[in-house]
Motif scaffolding. Structure first.
Motif, PDB file in Angstrom:
ATOM      1  N   UNK A  98      22.022   1.363  26.143  1.00  0.00           N
ATOM      2  CA  UNK A  98      23.459   1.310  25.786  1.00  0.00           C
ATOM      3  C   UNK A  98      23.907   2.344  25.005  1.00  0.00           C
ATOM      4  N   UNK A  99      24.583   3.370  25.650  1.00  0.00           N
ATOM      5  CA  UNK A  99      24.980   4.941  24.905  1.00  0.00           C
ATOM      6  C   UNK A  99      26.453   4.752  24.751  1.00  0.00           C
ATOM      7  N   UNK A 100      27.229   4.007  25.419  1.00  0.00           N
ATOM      8  CA  UNK A 100      28.768   4.423  25.083  1.00  0.00           C
ATOM      9  C   UNK A 100      29.124   3.594  24.068  1.00  0.00           C
ATOM     10  N   UNK A 101      29.747   4.187  23.093  1.00  0.00           N
ATOM     11  CA  UNK A 101      30.648   3.507  21.979  1.00  0.00           C
ATOM     12  C   UNK A 101      31.302   2.321  22.062  1.00  0.00           C
ATOM     13  N   UNK A 102      31.989   2.422  23.257  1.00  0.00           N
ATOM     14  CA  UNK A 102      32.873   1.220  23.851  1.00  0.00           C
ATOM     15  C   UNK A 102      31.974  -0.076  24.083  1.00  0.00           C
ATOM     16  N   UNK A 103      31.053   0.423  24.847  1.00  0.00           N
ATOM     17  CA  UNK A 103      29.928  -0.788  25.315  1.00  0.00           C
ATOM     18  C   UNK A 103      29.050  -1.357  24.050  1.00  0.00           C
ATOM     19  N   UNK A 104      29.003  -0.513  22.864  1.00  0.00           N
ATOM     20  CA  UNK A 104      28.337  -0.926  22.010  1.00  0.00           C
ATOM     21  C   UNK A 104      29.179  -1.696  21.125  1.00  0.00           C
TER      22      UNK A 104
ATOM     23  N   UNK B 252      12.069   8.105  28.978  1.00  0.00           N
ATOM     24  CA  UNK B 252      13.310   8.226  28.523  1.00  0.00           C
ATOM     25  C   UNK B 252      14.058   8.229  29.749  1.00  0.00           C
ATOM     26  N   UNK B 253      13.806   9.282  30.540  1.00  0.00           N
ATOM     27  CA  UNK B 253      14.446   9.236  31.825  1.00  0.00           C
ATOM     28  C   UNK B 253      14.786   8.123  32.728  1.00  0.00           C
ATOM     29  N   UNK B 254      13.599   7.389  32.950  1.00  0.00           N
ATOM     30  CA  UNK B 254      13.539   6.604  34.109  1.00  0.00           C
ATOM     31  C   UNK B 254      14.068   5.092  33.499  1.00  0.00           C
ATOM     32  N   UNK B 255      12.849   4.728  32.360  1.00  0.00           N
ATOM     33  CA  UNK B 255      13.168   3.312  31.743  1.00  0.00           C
ATOM     34  C   UNK B 255      14.277   3.217  31.090  1.00  0.00           C
ATOM     35  N   UNK B 256      14.416   4.192  30.235  1.00  0.00           N
ATOM     36  CA  UNK B 256      15.675   4.425  29.534  1.00  0.00           C
ATOM     37  C   UNK B 256      16.959   4.814  29.881  1.00  0.00           C
ATOM     38  N   UNK B 257      17.035   5.350  31.054  1.00  0.00           N
ATOM     39  CA  UNK B 257      17.999   5.699  31.947  1.00  0.00           C
ATOM     40  C   UNK B 257      18.911   6.903  31.133  1.00  0.00           C
ATOM     41  N   UNK B 258      18.218   7.749  30.295  1.00  0.00           N
ATOM     42  CA  UNK B 258      18.813   8.814  29.486  1.00  0.00           C
ATOM     43  C   UNK B 258      18.872   9.981  30.293  1.00  0.00           C
ATOM     44  N   UNK B 259      19.586  10.443  31.178  1.00  0.00           N
ATOM     45  CA  UNK B 259      19.843  11.642  31.861  1.00  0.00           C
ATOM     46  C   UNK B 259      20.732  12.623  31.632  1.00  0.00           C
TER      47      UNK B 259
END
Length: 532
Positions: A79-85, A497-504
Protein backbone atom coordinates in the motif's frame (compact mmCIF):
# COMPACT_ATOMS: atom_id res chain seq x y z
CA UNK A 1 -41.57 -44.31 5.02
CA UNK A 2 -39.29 -41.66 3.64
CA UNK A 3 -37.43 -39.62 6.18
CA UNK A 4 -37.62 -35.89 5.78
CA UNK A 5 -34.28 -34.25 4.91
CA UNK A 6 -32.62 -32.51 7.81
CA UNK A 7 -33.00 -28.75 7.94
CA UNK A 8 -29.78 -26.72 7.39
CA UNK A 9 -28.07 -25.45 10.53
CA UNK A 10 -26.42 -22.00 10.58
CA UNK A 11 -24.26 -20.20 13.06
CA UNK A 12 -25.97 -17.26 14.79
CA UNK A 13 -25.82 -14.11 12.71
CA UNK A 14 -26.70 -10.98 14.69
CA UNK A 15 -25.83 -7.52 13.48
CA UNK A 16 -25.53 -4.56 15.87
CA UNK A 17 -24.83 -6.88 18.76
CA UNK A 18 -24.06 -5.02 21.97
CA UNK A 19 -21.00 -5.92 24.04
CA UNK A 20 -20.67 -5.39 27.73
CA UNK A 21 -16.93 -4.89 27.21
CA UNK A 22 -15.80 -3.92 23.67
CA UNK A 23 -13.28 -6.37 22.13
CA UNK A 24 -9.61 -5.31 22.04
CA UNK A 25 -7.74 -5.19 18.74
CA UNK A 26 -4.81 -6.75 20.56
CA UNK A 27 -6.84 -9.94 21.07
CA UNK A 28 -7.69 -10.11 17.34
CA UNK A 29 -4.09 -10.05 16.05
CA UNK A 30 -1.98 -13.21 16.01
CA UNK A 31 1.11 -13.20 18.27
CA UNK A 32 3.56 -13.69 15.36
CA UNK A 33 1.83 -11.37 12.90
CA UNK A 34 4.01 -9.09 10.77
CA UNK A 35 2.40 -5.99 12.24
CA UNK A 36 3.77 -6.94 15.68
CA UNK A 37 7.26 -7.44 14.20
CA UNK A 38 7.13 -3.97 12.63
CA UNK A 39 5.92 -2.40 15.86
CA UNK A 40 8.51 -4.15 18.03
CA UNK A 41 11.39 -3.30 15.67
CA UNK A 42 10.56 0.40 15.44
CA UNK A 43 10.04 0.60 19.20
CA UNK A 44 13.72 -0.31 19.62
CA UNK A 45 15.02 2.35 17.21
CA UNK A 46 16.57 5.64 18.28
CA UNK A 47 14.27 8.15 16.60
CA UNK A 48 15.87 11.33 17.94
CA UNK A 49 16.94 12.46 14.41
CA UNK A 50 13.28 12.24 13.38
CA UNK A 51 12.07 14.04 16.49
CA UNK A 52 14.40 16.95 15.71
CA UNK A 53 12.32 17.64 12.59
CA UNK A 54 9.56 19.02 14.84
CA UNK A 55 9.62 22.49 16.37
CA UNK A 56 8.42 23.19 19.88
CA UNK A 57 5.08 24.81 20.71
CA UNK A 58 2.01 25.17 18.56
CA UNK A 59 -0.70 22.61 17.92
CA UNK A 60 0.05 19.03 18.88
CA UNK A 61 1.23 16.72 16.08
CA UNK A 62 0.80 13.03 15.46
CA UNK A 63 3.69 11.13 17.01
CA UNK A 64 6.40 10.35 14.39
CA UNK A 65 6.87 6.88 15.88
CA UNK A 66 3.26 6.03 15.07
CA UNK A 67 3.46 7.52 11.57
CA UNK A 68 6.70 5.65 10.84
CA UNK A 69 5.14 2.35 11.95
CA UNK A 70 2.10 2.98 9.77
CA UNK A 71 4.21 3.85 6.72
CA UNK A 72 6.57 0.89 7.04
CA UNK A 73 3.72 -1.56 7.60
CA UNK A 74 1.82 -0.06 4.66
CA UNK A 75 4.83 -0.67 2.42
CA UNK A 76 5.04 -4.27 3.60
CA UNK A 77 1.40 -4.65 2.50
CA UNK A 78 2.00 -3.11 -0.95
CA UNK A 79 0.00 0.00 0.00
CA UNK A 80 1.93 3.04 -1.27
CA UNK A 81 -0.75 5.70 -1.84
CA UNK A 82 -1.27 8.10 1.07
CA UNK A 83 -5.03 8.05 0.44
CA UNK A 84 -5.11 4.25 0.61
CA UNK A 85 -3.06 4.33 3.81
CA UNK A 86 -5.55 6.77 5.32
CA UNK A 87 -8.38 4.48 4.21
CA UNK A 88 -6.68 1.47 5.86
CA UNK A 89 -6.41 3.43 9.12
CA UNK A 90 -10.20 3.64 9.12
CA UNK A 91 -11.00 0.09 8.01
CA UNK A 92 -8.13 -2.33 8.71
CA UNK A 93 -7.75 -3.62 12.26
CA UNK A 94 -3.98 -4.07 11.88
CA UNK A 95 -3.53 -0.43 10.92
CA UNK A 96 -5.98 0.65 13.62
CA UNK A 97 -4.07 -1.33 16.24
CA UNK A 98 -0.75 0.07 15.04
CA UNK A 99 -1.95 3.68 15.11
CA UNK A 100 -3.75 3.38 18.44
CA UNK A 101 -6.98 4.15 16.55
CA UNK A 102 -5.65 7.54 15.49
CA UNK A 103 -6.66 8.56 11.98
CA UNK A 104 -4.30 11.05 10.31
CA UNK A 105 -5.55 12.12 6.89
CA UNK A 106 -3.67 11.55 3.64
CA UNK A 107 -2.17 15.07 3.69
CA UNK A 108 -0.56 14.44 7.07
CA UNK A 109 0.79 11.08 5.90
CA UNK A 110 2.15 12.54 2.68
CA UNK A 111 3.72 15.50 4.47
CA UNK A 112 5.42 13.18 6.96
CA UNK A 113 6.77 10.94 4.20
CA UNK A 114 7.85 13.72 1.83
CA UNK A 115 9.02 16.41 4.26
CA UNK A 116 9.65 15.08 7.78
CA UNK A 117 11.40 11.90 6.63
CA UNK A 118 13.47 13.70 4.00
CA UNK A 119 17.02 14.07 5.22
CA UNK A 120 16.73 11.55 8.09
CA UNK A 121 15.92 8.35 6.19
CA UNK A 122 19.61 7.36 6.22
CA UNK A 123 19.75 7.62 10.00
CA UNK A 124 16.51 5.66 10.42
CA UNK A 125 17.77 2.96 8.06
CA UNK A 126 21.08 2.85 9.98
CA UNK A 127 19.09 2.17 13.15
CA UNK A 128 17.28 -0.71 11.43
CA UNK A 129 20.61 -2.07 10.21
CA UNK A 130 22.02 -1.94 13.73
CA UNK A 131 18.92 -3.77 14.97
CA UNK A 132 19.54 -6.54 12.40
CA UNK A 133 23.20 -6.78 13.45
CA UNK A 134 22.23 -7.13 17.11
CA UNK A 135 19.70 -9.80 16.14
CA UNK A 136 22.50 -11.76 14.42
CA UNK A 137 20.93 -11.55 10.96
CA UNK A 138 23.70 -9.42 9.40
CA UNK A 139 27.47 -9.50 9.97
CA UNK A 140 28.65 -7.03 7.29
CA UNK A 141 31.34 -9.42 6.05
CA UNK A 142 30.36 -9.85 2.38
CA UNK A 143 28.59 -7.04 0.54
CA UNK A 144 26.80 -7.95 -2.70
CA UNK A 145 26.01 -4.82 -4.70
CA UNK A 146 23.94 -4.30 -7.84
CA UNK A 147 21.59 -1.76 -9.37
CA UNK A 148 18.24 -1.55 -11.11
CA UNK A 149 16.12 1.13 -12.78
CA UNK A 150 12.85 2.18 -11.15
CA UNK A 151 10.47 4.35 -13.16
CA UNK A 152 9.95 7.90 -11.90
CA UNK A 153 6.60 9.57 -11.30
CA UNK A 154 6.97 11.64 -14.46
CA UNK A 155 5.42 12.01 -17.90
CA UNK A 156 7.59 10.09 -20.38
CA UNK A 157 6.37 12.28 -23.26
CA UNK A 158 7.58 15.55 -21.68
CA UNK A 159 11.35 15.23 -21.73
CA UNK A 160 14.20 17.66 -22.44
CA UNK A 161 17.01 16.02 -24.42
CA UNK A 162 20.51 17.53 -24.30
CA UNK A 163 21.24 16.92 -28.00
CA UNK A 164 18.02 18.55 -29.12
CA UNK A 165 18.55 21.46 -26.73
CA UNK A 166 22.06 22.02 -28.09
CA UNK A 167 20.72 22.09 -31.66
CA UNK A 168 18.05 24.68 -30.80
CA UNK A 169 20.52 26.73 -28.77
CA UNK A 170 22.95 26.80 -31.69
CA UNK A 171 20.16 27.96 -34.03
CA UNK A 172 19.07 30.82 -31.77
CA UNK A 173 22.67 31.98 -31.39
CA UNK A 174 23.05 31.99 -35.19
CA UNK A 175 19.85 34.02 -35.42
CA UNK A 176 21.16 36.47 -32.83
CA UNK A 177 24.39 36.78 -34.77
CA UNK A 178 22.53 37.59 -37.99
CA UNK A 179 20.29 40.17 -36.28
CA UNK A 180 23.27 41.86 -34.65
CA UNK A 181 25.00 42.03 -38.01
CA UNK A 182 21.90 43.68 -39.51
CA UNK A 183 21.80 46.25 -36.72
CA UNK A 184 25.52 46.97 -36.83
CA UNK A 185 25.43 47.41 -40.58
CA UNK A 186 23.36 50.57 -40.01
CA UNK A 187 25.28 51.76 -36.95
CA UNK A 188 28.26 53.79 -38.09
CA UNK A 189 29.39 54.33 -34.53
CA UNK A 190 30.28 50.65 -34.17
CA UNK A 191 32.92 50.93 -36.90
CA UNK A 192 34.58 53.78 -35.07
CA UNK A 193 34.52 51.90 -31.74
CA UNK A 194 35.58 48.45 -32.91
CA UNK A 195 37.58 49.11 -36.06
CA UNK A 196 38.38 45.76 -37.67
CA UNK A 197 37.49 43.72 -34.54
CA UNK A 198 34.34 41.61 -34.38
CA UNK A 199 31.58 42.08 -31.80
CA UNK A 200 31.93 40.46 -28.37
CA UNK A 201 28.58 38.73 -28.83
CA UNK A 202 29.84 36.94 -31.94
CA UNK A 203 32.84 35.49 -30.14
CA UNK A 204 35.44 37.79 -31.76
CA UNK A 205 36.23 40.39 -29.10
CA UNK A 206 34.89 39.07 -25.81
CA UNK A 207 36.96 37.69 -23.00
CA UNK A 208 38.21 34.28 -24.10
CA UNK A 209 36.16 34.49 -27.28
CA UNK A 210 33.14 32.90 -25.56
CA UNK A 211 29.70 32.64 -27.15
CA UNK A 212 26.98 35.07 -26.22
CA UNK A 213 24.78 34.37 -23.21
CA UNK A 214 21.50 35.92 -22.05
CA UNK A 215 23.15 38.43 -19.70
CA UNK A 216 25.48 39.78 -22.40
CA UNK A 217 22.62 39.90 -24.89
CA UNK A 218 20.41 41.87 -22.49
CA UNK A 219 23.20 44.41 -21.92
CA UNK A 220 23.76 44.63 -25.65
CA UNK A 221 20.06 45.25 -26.35
CA UNK A 222 20.00 48.08 -23.81
CA UNK A 223 23.05 49.74 -25.41
CA UNK A 224 21.64 49.41 -28.92
CA UNK A 225 18.29 50.82 -27.79
CA UNK A 226 20.06 53.81 -26.30
CA UNK A 227 22.06 54.40 -29.46
CA UNK A 228 19.00 54.19 -31.69
CA UNK A 229 17.22 56.75 -29.52
CA UNK A 230 20.19 59.12 -29.77
CA UNK A 231 20.59 58.86 -33.54
CA UNK A 232 19.36 61.86 -35.56
CA UNK A 233 18.86 59.96 -38.84
CA UNK A 234 15.39 59.72 -40.45
CA UNK A 235 13.04 57.00 -39.18
CA UNK A 236 13.19 55.19 -42.53
CA UNK A 237 16.89 54.43 -42.05
CA UNK A 238 16.44 53.00 -38.53
CA UNK A 239 13.24 51.02 -39.08
CA UNK A 240 15.04 47.75 -39.98
CA UNK A 241 17.37 48.10 -37.00
CA UNK A 242 14.46 48.71 -34.60
CA UNK A 243 12.57 45.70 -35.99
CA UNK A 244 15.63 43.47 -35.56
CA UNK A 245 16.17 44.80 -32.06
CA UNK A 246 12.55 44.06 -31.12
CA UNK A 247 12.95 40.47 -32.34
CA UNK A 248 16.10 40.14 -30.21
CA UNK A 249 14.31 41.36 -27.08
CA UNK A 250 10.94 39.62 -27.54
CA UNK A 251 11.95 36.32 -29.15
CA UNK A 252 15.66 35.50 -29.04
CA UNK A 253 16.37 36.58 -25.47
CA UNK A 254 13.57 34.48 -23.83
CA UNK A 255 14.57 31.44 -25.89
CA UNK A 256 18.22 31.85 -24.97
CA UNK A 257 17.30 32.14 -21.27
CA UNK A 258 15.18 28.99 -21.54
CA UNK A 259 18.03 26.99 -23.07
CA UNK A 260 20.46 28.24 -20.42
CA UNK A 261 18.05 27.14 -17.70
CA UNK A 262 17.77 23.73 -19.35
CA UNK A 263 21.57 23.46 -19.50
CA UNK A 264 21.76 24.19 -15.78
CA UNK A 265 19.09 21.59 -15.00
CA UNK A 266 20.75 18.94 -17.18
CA UNK A 267 24.04 19.34 -15.24
CA UNK A 268 25.88 17.08 -17.65
CA UNK A 269 23.07 14.55 -18.09
CA UNK A 270 21.70 13.57 -21.48
CA UNK A 271 18.06 14.26 -20.55
CA UNK A 272 15.58 15.12 -17.82
CA UNK A 273 11.81 14.94 -17.34
CA UNK A 274 9.90 18.20 -17.22
CA UNK A 275 7.52 16.93 -14.52
CA UNK A 276 10.44 15.64 -12.40
CA UNK A 277 13.60 17.48 -13.47
CA UNK A 278 15.84 15.32 -11.28
CA UNK A 279 14.83 12.13 -13.14
CA UNK A 280 16.82 11.07 -16.21
CA UNK A 281 15.61 8.95 -19.13
CA UNK A 282 16.91 5.38 -18.93
CA UNK A 283 16.27 2.14 -20.77
CA UNK A 284 14.23 -0.19 -18.58
CA UNK A 285 14.99 -3.89 -18.31
CA UNK A 286 11.34 -4.85 -18.69
CA UNK A 287 11.18 -3.03 -22.06
CA UNK A 288 14.02 -4.98 -23.68
CA UNK A 289 11.65 -7.30 -25.54
CA UNK A 290 9.55 -4.47 -26.94
CA UNK A 291 9.66 -3.69 -30.65
CA UNK A 292 10.50 -0.03 -30.04
CA UNK A 293 11.90 0.32 -26.52
CA UNK A 294 11.82 3.96 -25.52
CA UNK A 295 13.79 5.38 -22.56
CA UNK A 296 11.60 6.44 -19.65
CA UNK A 297 12.22 8.92 -16.81
CA UNK A 298 13.68 6.80 -14.02
CA UNK A 299 16.17 6.59 -11.17
CA UNK A 300 19.08 4.19 -10.81
CA UNK A 301 18.74 2.39 -7.47
CA UNK A 302 21.83 0.75 -5.96
CA UNK A 303 21.56 -1.70 -3.07
CA UNK A 304 23.88 -4.01 -1.18
CA UNK A 305 22.68 -7.19 0.47
CA UNK A 306 23.81 -9.87 2.89
CA UNK A 307 21.64 -12.91 3.48
CA UNK A 308 19.07 -11.13 1.24
CA UNK A 309 18.74 -8.34 3.81
CA UNK A 310 19.34 -4.87 2.37
CA UNK A 311 22.38 -3.50 4.18
CA UNK A 312 22.87 -0.36 2.10
CA UNK A 313 21.09 1.69 -0.55
CA UNK A 314 21.48 4.82 -2.64
CA UNK A 315 19.54 6.49 -5.46
CA UNK A 316 21.12 8.18 -8.50
CA UNK A 317 19.93 9.95 -11.63
CA UNK A 318 22.68 8.64 -13.90
CA UNK A 319 22.09 5.49 -15.92
CA UNK A 320 25.49 3.79 -15.67
CA UNK A 321 26.34 1.66 -12.65
CA UNK A 322 30.12 2.24 -12.79
CA UNK A 323 30.23 5.84 -11.45
CA UNK A 324 27.58 5.06 -8.81
CA UNK A 325 29.66 2.58 -6.78
CA UNK A 326 31.84 5.05 -4.87
CA UNK A 327 28.97 7.39 -3.83
CA UNK A 328 27.02 4.29 -2.83
CA UNK A 329 29.84 2.89 -0.69
CA UNK A 330 30.39 6.30 0.88
CA UNK A 331 26.75 6.19 1.97
CA UNK A 332 27.36 2.70 3.41
CA UNK A 333 30.36 4.02 5.35
CA UNK A 334 28.17 6.75 6.79
CA UNK A 335 25.48 4.27 7.86
CA UNK A 336 27.96 1.84 9.45
CA UNK A 337 29.98 4.45 11.30
CA UNK A 338 32.95 4.76 8.95
CA UNK A 339 33.85 1.21 7.89
CA UNK A 340 33.07 -0.87 4.82
CA UNK A 341 32.27 -4.59 4.76
CA UNK A 342 35.33 -6.78 4.27
CA UNK A 343 34.45 -8.16 0.82
CA UNK A 344 32.78 -6.16 -1.97
CA UNK A 345 31.24 -8.41 -4.62
CA UNK A 346 29.76 -7.06 -7.87
CA UNK A 347 29.36 -7.86 -11.55
CA UNK A 348 31.35 -6.58 -14.53
CA UNK A 349 29.52 -3.23 -14.65
CA UNK A 350 31.58 -2.01 -11.67
CA UNK A 351 35.08 -3.16 -12.67
CA UNK A 352 36.76 0.18 -13.42
CA UNK A 353 40.19 1.46 -12.38
CA UNK A 354 38.56 4.16 -10.25
CA UNK A 355 36.51 1.63 -8.28
CA UNK A 356 39.46 -0.72 -7.84
CA UNK A 357 41.60 2.15 -6.53
CA UNK A 358 38.86 3.14 -4.08
CA UNK A 359 38.59 -0.39 -2.65
CA UNK A 360 42.36 -0.51 -2.27
CA UNK A 361 42.28 2.80 -0.40
CA UNK A 362 39.52 1.51 1.92
CA UNK A 363 41.33 -1.81 2.56
CA UNK A 364 38.37 -3.78 1.18
CA UNK A 365 38.91 -7.04 -0.68
CA UNK A 366 38.40 -6.73 -4.41
CA UNK A 367 35.79 -9.12 -5.83
CA UNK A 368 34.62 -6.87 -8.69
CA UNK A 369 34.40 -8.46 -12.10
CA UNK A 370 35.58 -6.52 -15.17
CA UNK A 371 34.14 -6.47 -18.67
CA UNK A 372 36.40 -9.18 -20.11
CA UNK A 373 36.56 -11.46 -17.07
CA UNK A 374 34.61 -14.23 -18.80
CA UNK A 375 36.89 -14.18 -21.83
CA UNK A 376 40.00 -14.27 -19.62
CA UNK A 377 38.81 -17.28 -17.62
CA UNK A 378 36.99 -19.25 -20.31
CA UNK A 379 38.78 -21.89 -22.38
CA UNK A 380 37.77 -21.53 -26.02
CA UNK A 381 37.58 -24.47 -28.40
CA UNK A 382 36.54 -22.54 -31.48
CA UNK A 383 39.78 -21.55 -33.29
CA UNK A 384 38.24 -18.40 -34.74
CA UNK A 385 37.15 -17.14 -31.32
CA UNK A 386 40.53 -18.08 -29.85
CA UNK A 387 42.38 -16.06 -32.50
CA UNK A 388 40.18 -13.01 -31.87
CA UNK A 389 40.90 -13.37 -28.16
CA UNK A 390 44.68 -13.32 -28.79
CA UNK A 391 44.51 -9.97 -30.60
CA UNK A 392 43.18 -8.06 -27.58
CA UNK A 393 45.66 -5.39 -26.46
CA UNK A 394 46.05 -6.64 -22.88
CA UNK A 395 47.20 -10.02 -24.21
CA UNK A 396 50.13 -8.59 -26.16
CA UNK A 397 53.51 -9.41 -24.61
CA UNK A 398 55.22 -6.39 -23.04
CA UNK A 399 58.98 -5.84 -23.14
CA UNK A 400 59.80 -3.55 -20.17
CA UNK A 401 63.37 -2.86 -21.34
CA UNK A 402 62.30 -1.28 -24.62
CA UNK A 403 58.77 -0.36 -23.43
CA UNK A 404 57.20 -2.04 -26.44
CA UNK A 405 54.39 -4.52 -26.98
CA UNK A 406 54.70 -7.52 -29.30
CA UNK A 407 51.65 -8.55 -31.33
CA UNK A 408 50.88 -12.17 -32.39
CA UNK A 409 52.60 -11.47 -35.74
CA UNK A 410 55.85 -10.62 -33.91
CA UNK A 411 55.72 -6.90 -34.72
CA UNK A 412 56.43 -4.27 -32.07
CA UNK A 413 54.21 -1.42 -30.94
CA UNK A 414 56.22 1.59 -29.77
CA UNK A 415 55.26 4.12 -27.09
CA UNK A 416 53.98 7.43 -28.49
CA UNK A 417 52.47 9.55 -25.72
CA UNK A 418 50.49 9.51 -22.46
CA UNK A 419 46.87 10.66 -22.39
CA UNK A 420 44.79 11.50 -19.35
CA UNK A 421 41.23 10.36 -18.79
CA UNK A 422 39.01 11.97 -16.14
CA UNK A 423 35.86 10.23 -14.91
CA UNK A 424 32.58 11.86 -13.89
CA UNK A 425 33.70 11.60 -10.24
CA UNK A 426 36.99 13.41 -10.95
CA UNK A 427 39.32 10.40 -10.94
CA UNK A 428 42.32 10.91 -13.26
CA UNK A 429 43.77 7.89 -15.06
CA UNK A 430 46.93 7.85 -17.20
CA UNK A 431 46.75 5.83 -20.43
CA UNK A 432 49.89 5.03 -22.43
CA UNK A 433 49.43 4.97 -26.20
CA UNK A 434 51.41 2.64 -28.47
CA UNK A 435 51.53 2.25 -32.25
CA UNK A 436 52.96 -0.26 -34.70
CA UNK A 437 54.65 1.26 -37.79
CA UNK A 438 54.76 -1.88 -39.93
CA UNK A 439 51.15 -3.07 -40.40
CA UNK A 440 50.75 -2.42 -44.12
CA UNK A 441 52.02 -5.81 -45.36
CA UNK A 442 51.05 -7.85 -42.29
CA UNK A 443 48.97 -10.94 -43.22
CA UNK A 444 47.16 -10.80 -39.85
CA UNK A 445 46.09 -7.15 -40.08
CA UNK A 446 42.47 -8.00 -40.97
CA UNK A 447 42.21 -9.99 -37.73
CA UNK A 448 44.14 -7.47 -35.65
CA UNK A 449 42.44 -4.17 -36.52
CA UNK A 450 39.76 -2.65 -38.74
CA UNK A 451 41.57 0.69 -38.95
CA UNK A 452 42.97 1.84 -42.29
CA UNK A 453 46.29 2.71 -40.73
CA UNK A 454 48.48 0.95 -38.18
CA UNK A 455 47.34 -0.85 -35.04
CA UNK A 456 47.18 1.44 -32.01
CA UNK A 457 46.53 0.45 -28.40
CA UNK A 458 45.88 2.37 -25.20
CA UNK A 459 47.03 0.72 -21.98
CA UNK A 460 46.73 1.54 -18.26
CA UNK A 461 49.25 -0.59 -16.40
CA UNK A 462 47.55 0.21 -13.10
CA UNK A 463 44.23 -1.11 -14.43
CA UNK A 464 45.93 -4.28 -15.66
CA UNK A 465 47.36 -4.87 -12.17
CA UNK A 466 43.95 -4.35 -10.57
CA UNK A 467 42.33 -6.76 -13.03
CA UNK A 468 44.97 -9.38 -12.31
CA UNK A 469 44.26 -9.05 -8.59
CA UNK A 470 40.48 -9.24 -9.15
CA UNK A 471 40.89 -12.30 -11.38
CA UNK A 472 42.97 -14.07 -8.73
CA UNK A 473 40.39 -13.28 -6.02
CA UNK A 474 37.40 -14.29 -8.14
CA UNK A 475 38.89 -17.60 -9.30
CA UNK A 476 39.93 -18.64 -5.79
CA UNK A 477 37.79 -21.06 -3.79
CA UNK A 478 36.30 -18.23 -1.77
CA UNK A 479 35.76 -16.15 -4.91
CA UNK A 480 33.85 -18.94 -6.60
CA UNK A 481 31.64 -19.30 -3.53
CA UNK A 482 30.93 -15.55 -3.44
CA UNK A 483 30.17 -15.50 -7.18
CA UNK A 484 27.66 -18.31 -6.70
CA UNK A 485 26.04 -16.46 -3.77
CA UNK A 486 25.85 -13.19 -5.69
CA UNK A 487 23.58 -14.77 -8.30
CA UNK A 488 20.94 -15.44 -5.60
CA UNK A 489 21.49 -12.36 -3.47
CA UNK A 490 20.71 -9.02 -5.04
CA UNK A 491 18.60 -10.24 -7.96
CA UNK A 492 16.36 -12.13 -5.54
CA UNK A 493 15.81 -8.97 -3.51
CA UNK A 494 15.00 -6.92 -6.59
CA UNK A 495 12.62 -9.63 -7.78
CA UNK A 496 10.88 -9.69 -4.40
CA UNK A 497 10.45 -5.91 -4.35
CA UNK A 498 9.31 -5.60 -7.95
CA UNK A 499 7.14 -8.71 -8.16
CA UNK A 500 5.97 -9.65 -4.66
CA UNK A 501 5.76 -6.09 -3.31
CA UNK A 502 4.62 -4.73 -6.72
CA UNK A 503 6.92 -1.71 -6.42
CA UNK A 504 7.85 -0.72 -9.97
CA UNK A 505 7.31 3.04 -9.92
CA UNK A 506 8.08 5.78 -7.42
CA UNK A 507 5.19 7.80 -6.04
CA UNK A 508 7.18 10.91 -5.02
CA UNK A 509 9.14 13.38 -7.13
CA UNK A 510 12.65 14.73 -6.63
CA UNK A 511 15.84 12.89 -5.77
CA UNK A 512 15.62 13.40 -2.00
CA UNK A 513 11.98 12.34 -1.78
CA UNK A 514 12.62 9.35 -4.03
CA UNK A 515 15.51 8.37 -1.77
CA UNK A 516 13.16 8.59 1.22
CA UNK A 517 10.62 6.35 -0.47
CA UNK A 518 13.24 3.76 -1.40
CA UNK A 519 14.49 3.83 2.18
CA UNK A 520 10.99 2.94 3.35
CA UNK A 521 10.87 0.13 0.77
CA UNK A 522 14.21 -1.21 2.05
CA UNK A 523 13.10 -1.10 5.68
CA UNK A 524 9.81 -2.80 4.79
CA UNK A 525 11.67 -5.53 2.87
CA UNK A 526 14.02 -6.18 5.80
CA UNK A 527 11.20 -6.43 8.35
CA UNK A 528 9.17 -8.70 6.08
CA UNK A 529 12.14 -11.02 5.78
CA UNK A 530 12.78 -10.80 9.53
CA UNK A 531 9.19 -11.82 10.22
CA UNK A 532 9.42 -14.70 7.75
Amino acid sequence: MRRKPAAPVFKPYVMHQQYLLPPSYDDLIEPEHLVRVVSAAIDKLDLRPLLRQYKGGGTSSYHPQMLLKVLVYAYTQKVYSSRKIAKALRENIHFMWLSGEQRPDFRTINDFRGSRMKGVIDEVFAEVLEYLIEAGKVKLEAYFVDGTKIEADANKHKVVWAKRKNTYQKRVRQQIDELLKRIEAENEAEQAEYGEKDLEERGGGGEGGSAIDSEKLRERIEKLNQRLRERQQPKKDTQAARKALKKLADDCLPRLEKYEQQTETLAGRSSYAKTDPEASCMRMKEDRGAEKPWPKPAYNVQIGTEGQFITGFSVHNRAGDTPCLIPHLEQVRKNTGGGLPKKIVADAAYGSEENYAYLEQQNAENFLKYNTFYQDTHHYRNPQVLRAHQFRAEHFAHDPETDTFVCPAGKRLHFQYTSRYTTDNGYVSDRRNYECFDCAECPLKSQCTKAKGNRKIRISFRLLAYRSQARANLTSEEGQRLRAERSTEVETVFGHIKHNMSFRRFHLRGLEKVKTEWGLVSIAHNLRKLAA
